[in-house]
Scaffold this active site. Structure first.
Site, mmCIF file in Angstrom:
data_model
loop_
_atom_site.group_PDB
_atom_site.id
_atom_site.type_symbol
_atom_site.label_atom_id
_atom_site.label_comp_id
_atom_site.label_asym_id
_atom_site.label_seq_id
_atom_site.Cartn_x
_atom_site.Cartn_y
_atom_site.Cartn_z
ATOM 1 C CE LYS A 11 -3.897 -2.137 2.421
ATOM 2 N NZ LYS A 11 -4.725 -2.066 3.646
ATOM 3 C CG PHE A 59 -14.761 1.330 6.539
ATOM 4 C CD1 PHE A 59 -14.248 0.602 5.478
ATOM 5 C CD2 PHE A 59 -15.710 0.736 7.353
ATOM 6 C CE1 PHE A 59 -14.673 -0.692 5.223
ATOM 7 C CE2 PHE A 59 -16.141 -0.572 7.120
ATOM 8 C CZ PHE A 59 -15.612 -1.282 6.043
ATOM 9 N NE ARG A 87 -6.982 -12.795 4.423
ATOM 10 C CZ ARG A 87 -7.251 -11.490 4.422
ATOM 11 N NH1 ARG A 87 -6.873 -10.730 3.407
ATOM 12 N NH2 ARG A 87 -7.910 -10.941 5.421
ATOM 13 C CB THR A 93 -6.986 -5.759 9.648
ATOM 14 O OG1 THR A 93 -7.353 -6.739 8.672
ATOM 15 C CG2 THR A 93 -7.226 -4.380 9.081
ATOM 16 N NE ARG A 104 -2.184 -5.860 7.065
ATOM 17 C CZ ARG A 104 -3.279 -6.402 6.550
ATOM 18 N NH1 ARG A 104 -3.963 -7.304 7.250
ATOM 19 N NH2 ARG A 104 -3.700 -6.047 5.360
ATOM 20 C CG ASN A 114 -3.340 -2.509 6.974
ATOM 21 O OD1 ASN A 114 -3.131 -2.306 5.791
ATOM 22 N ND2 ASN A 114 -4.483 -2.995 7.403
ATOM 23 C CD GLU A 128 -8.649 -8.173 -3.974
ATOM 24 O OE1 GLU A 128 -7.642 -8.855 -3.661
ATOM 25 O OE2 GLU A 128 -9.331 -7.576 -3.129
#
Length: 136
Positions: A11, A59, A87, A93, A104, A114, A128
């Site tokens: 990200k 959100f 994951r 998260t 994370r 994160n 995706e």
């Protein structure tokens, strides 16, 4: 177990903080095959499709604004149980809930920033990957 393909992303906060190499290194050390990789700035339209299941939630706008705030690194990976393995490597998260040694736990600063993303199911991985790597 079976060979799966999934979508992974560093990200904007991870790119900004120089964590791309560390995350790719962890993927490679785990034995994943990197099928495709690109740095890009996600358009608002693509972000809204990517987070479509959250549309209408309080959100949603924050997710879209954050993911479009700077470059990301989009990654298509393949490997044994890739979806659940990736994951697990990312961790929870909420960074304070993430197991020690996960991405994370090691690098995330807040629940919003994160560092990484990973598809949560076979269906979302296919969706995706189709959004970010239609050529695959």
């Amino acid at each position: 177990m079976s060979i799966e393909r999934t979508y992974a992303m560093v990200k904007p906060d991870g790119v900004r903080r120089g964590l791309v190499g560390e995350i790719i290194s962890r993927l490679e050390k785990k034995g994943f095959k990197i099928l495709a990789l690109k740095q890009m700035v996600i358009s608002k339209e693509l972000a809204e499709k990517h987070y479509g299941e959250h549309q209408g939630k309080p959100f949603f706008d924050g997710l879209v604004n954050f993911i479009t705030s700077g470059p990301v690194v989009a990654i298509a990976i393949e490997g044994e149980a890739a979806i659940s393995s990736w994951r697990t490597m990312m961790g929870a998260t909420r960074p304070w809930d993430a197991a020690p040694g996960t991405i994370r736990s090691d690098f995330a600063t807040t629940v919003d920033e994160n560092v990484s993303h990973g598809s949560d199911s076979v269906e979302s991985a296919a969706r995706e990957l189709g959004l970010f790597f239609p050529e695959l």
